[in-house]
Every structure is written in C-alpha cells, then in structure tokens.
Write a protein that holds these residues in place. Structure first.
Motif, PDB file in Angstrom:
ATOM      1  N   LYS A 135      19.718  -9.336  -6.901  1.00  0.00           N
ATOM      2  CA  LYS A 135      18.882  -9.044  -5.746  1.00  0.00           C
ATOM      3  C   LYS A 135      18.989 -10.204  -4.770  1.00  0.00           C
ATOM      4  O   LYS A 135      18.607 -11.328  -5.106  1.00  0.00           O
ATOM      5  CB  LYS A 135      17.423  -8.815  -6.137  1.00  0.00           C
ATOM      6  CG  LYS A 135      16.555  -8.352  -4.973  1.00  0.00           C
ATOM      7  CD  LYS A 135      15.157  -7.978  -5.442  1.00  0.00           C
ATOM      8  CE  LYS A 135      14.320  -7.398  -4.303  1.00  0.00           C
ATOM      9  NZ  LYS A 135      12.982  -6.960  -4.760  1.00  0.00           N
ATOM     10  N   ARG A 165      24.328   2.624  -4.958  1.00  0.00           N
ATOM     11  CA  ARG A 165      24.215   1.462  -5.841  1.00  0.00           C
ATOM     12  C   ARG A 165      23.416   0.327  -5.231  1.00  0.00           C
ATOM     13  O   ARG A 165      22.874  -0.499  -5.960  1.00  0.00           O
ATOM     14  CB  ARG A 165      25.614   0.961  -6.231  1.00  0.00           C
ATOM     15  CG  ARG A 165      26.358   1.919  -7.164  1.00  0.00           C
ATOM     16  CD  ARG A 165      27.680   1.340  -7.635  1.00  0.00           C
ATOM     17  NE  ARG A 165      28.671   1.301  -6.583  1.00  0.00           N
ATOM     18  CZ  ARG A 165      29.124   0.186  -6.048  1.00  0.00           C
ATOM     19  NH1 ARG A 165      28.688  -0.982  -6.468  1.00  0.00           N
ATOM     20  NH2 ARG A 165      30.037   0.224  -5.100  1.00  0.00           N
ATOM     21  N   SER A 175      23.339  -6.471 -12.210  1.00  0.00           N
ATOM     22  CA  SER A 175      22.537  -6.366 -10.988  1.00  0.00           C
ATOM     23  C   SER A 175      22.220  -7.744 -10.420  1.00  0.00           C
ATOM     24  O   SER A 175      22.137  -8.725 -11.159  1.00  0.00           O
ATOM     25  CB  SER A 175      21.217  -5.641 -11.278  1.00  0.00           C
ATOM     26  OG  SER A 175      21.424  -4.322 -11.706  1.00  0.00           O
ATOM     27  N   GLN A 184      19.032  -5.075  -3.034  1.00  0.00           N
ATOM     28  CA  GLN A 184      19.129  -4.852  -4.474  1.00  0.00           C
ATOM     29  C   GLN A 184      20.487  -4.240  -4.756  1.00  0.00           C
ATOM     30  O   GLN A 184      20.832  -3.193  -4.203  1.00  0.00           O
ATOM     31  CB  GLN A 184      18.017  -3.916  -4.934  1.00  0.00           C
ATOM     32  CG  GLN A 184      18.094  -3.548  -6.405  1.00  0.00           C
ATOM     33  CD  GLN A 184      17.832  -4.716  -7.326  1.00  0.00           C
ATOM     34  OE1 GLN A 184      16.900  -5.489  -7.108  1.00  0.00           O
ATOM     35  NE2 GLN A 184      18.649  -4.849  -8.359  1.00  0.00           N
ATOM     36  N   MET A 185      21.251  -4.897  -5.627  1.00  0.00           N
ATOM     37  CA  MET A 185      22.596  -4.451  -5.937  1.00  0.00           C
ATOM     38  C   MET A 185      22.680  -4.122  -7.416  1.00  0.00           C
ATOM     39  O   MET A 185      22.475  -4.996  -8.261  1.00  0.00           O
ATOM     40  CB  MET A 185      23.615  -5.536  -5.575  1.00  0.00           C
ATOM     41  CG  MET A 185      23.481  -6.034  -4.140  1.00  0.00           C
ATOM     42  SD  MET A 185      24.781  -7.178  -3.658  1.00  0.00           S
ATOM     43  CE  MET A 185      24.428  -8.551  -4.755  1.00  0.00           C
ATOM     44  N   ASP A 186      22.961  -2.883  -7.726  1.00  0.00           N
ATOM     45  CA  ASP A 186      23.035  -2.408  -9.104  1.00  0.00           C
ATOM     46  C   ASP A 186      24.431  -1.890  -9.427  1.00  0.00           C
ATOM     47  O   ASP A 186      25.184  -1.512  -8.533  1.00  0.00           O
ATOM     48  CB  ASP A 186      22.005  -1.295  -9.327  1.00  0.00           C
ATOM     49  CG  ASP A 186      20.584  -1.771  -9.130  1.00  0.00           C
ATOM     50  OD1 ASP A 186      19.797  -1.040  -8.498  1.00  0.00           O
ATOM     51  OD2 ASP A 186      20.260  -2.877  -9.599  1.00  0.00           O
ATOM     52  N   ARG A 187      24.737  -1.880 -10.712  1.00  0.00           N
ATOM     53  CA  ARG A 187      26.033  -1.370 -11.213  1.00  0.00           C
ATOM     54  C   ARG A 187      27.173  -1.996 -10.421  1.00  0.00           C
ATOM     55  O   ARG A 187      28.057  -1.303  -9.903  1.00  0.00           O
ATOM     56  CB  ARG A 187      26.062   0.152 -11.141  1.00  0.00           C
ATOM     57  CG  ARG A 187      24.914   0.804 -11.877  1.00  0.00           C
ATOM     58  CD  ARG A 187      25.091   2.297 -12.073  1.00  0.00           C
ATOM     59  NE  ARG A 187      25.468   3.027 -10.887  1.00  0.00           N
ATOM     60  CZ  ARG A 187      24.613   3.412  -9.956  1.00  0.00           C
ATOM     61  NH1 ARG A 187      23.338   3.137 -10.069  1.00  0.00           N
ATOM     62  NH2 ARG A 187      25.046   4.099  -8.906  1.00  0.00           N
ATOM     63  N   LEU A 188      27.163  -3.301 -10.375  1.00  0.00           N
ATOM     64  CA  LEU A 188      28.127  -4.021  -9.552  1.00  0.00           C
ATOM     65  C   LEU A 188      29.539  -3.940 -10.123  1.00  0.00           C
ATOM     66  O   LEU A 188      29.755  -4.225 -11.298  1.00  0.00           O
ATOM     67  CB  LEU A 188      27.725  -5.489  -9.427  1.00  0.00           C
ATOM     68  CG  LEU A 188      26.595  -5.768  -8.440  1.00  0.00           C
ATOM     69  CD1 LEU A 188      25.953  -7.112  -8.711  1.00  0.00           C
ATOM     70  CD2 LEU A 188      27.124  -5.712  -7.002  1.00  0.00           C
TER      71      LEU A 188
END
Length: 125
Positions: free
Chosen positions: A19, A69, A17, A84-88
């Motif tokens: 941000k 995501r 992740s 917010q960037m998750d599971r990139l």
C-alpha cells in the motif's frame, strides 16, 4: 510551495500486496485531483498512468495493466492519497510517483502540476 511525499514501497514477492501513500503539504489538497504513475526499469522517459482520483473522490480511473488489482483512495483530512496494490506481478516493478492537478484527473503526465520524488516497488518472481 506544494510538496508531495510518497512512501510504502519495498520488495515483495509475486502475488503479494503493498500500500503506497502520498502526503501532500503546502496546498489545498481538497481541490486536487491525484494520480499515480510509474516508471519501469529501462523506460526512464516513459511515465505510465496507473490510477487517478478526482478532487471529490467520486471519479476513479485505472490503467489497463492494473485494473482489478489496484485501488486508489484519498483521505482529505490527512491530505493523503493511497494506492493499494494486490496480486502484484513482477512486471509491476517500477518507481511509483504521485502527482496532482486541480479538480479533474488526467491520464497525461504532462497535465500534472506537482510531483513527488517517487517510491520504489520491486516484485520478485
């Protein structure tokens, strides 16, 4: 003069992740719709729409590649928009730009009046 400054990029492993933040100065932030775009390696002429949020914060839109995501938000007191960037995944590797225009958001980069310099995100596999 309106200035947009992105930060928060970096190197992250697949599934991690990050941000991103974009601080806006010199303008009426509360009147701006904000958006994030990205430019992938080898696609310097293409700015892909990532996410947008309108001036009130009630309308949010996401590109198909990031739905579920990524999350966009804004803090009007701090004149800041976040991503917010998750599971990139590795294909998220790109330079990420924030941009603004008055009131309503638009997925067309040509509709944005102001741009930052971008922040690099690299996702390793």
């Amino acid at each position: 003069q309106v200035h947009l400054g992105e930060s928060g990029g970096g190197l992250v492993q697949r599934g991690g992740s990050l941000k991103l933040s974009c601080v806006v100065s010199g303008g009426a932030f509360a009147d701006y719709a904000m958006a994030w775009f990205r430019q992938a390696p080898g696609k310097e002429r293409e700015r892909e729409f990532v996410a947008s949020i309108n001036f009130s914060g009630n309308g949010k839109h996401y590109g198909d590649a990031v739905k579920g995501r990524f999350t966009i938000s804004r803090h009007d007191v701090l004149n800041t928009v976040y991503l917010q960037m998750d599971r990139l995944p590795p294909e998220a590797t790109a330079r990420y730009y924030c941009a603004s225009r008055y009131y309503s958001a638009d997925q067309n980069p040509d509709a944005c009046a102001y741009w930052g310099q971008g922040t690099q995100v690299t996702v390793s596999s």
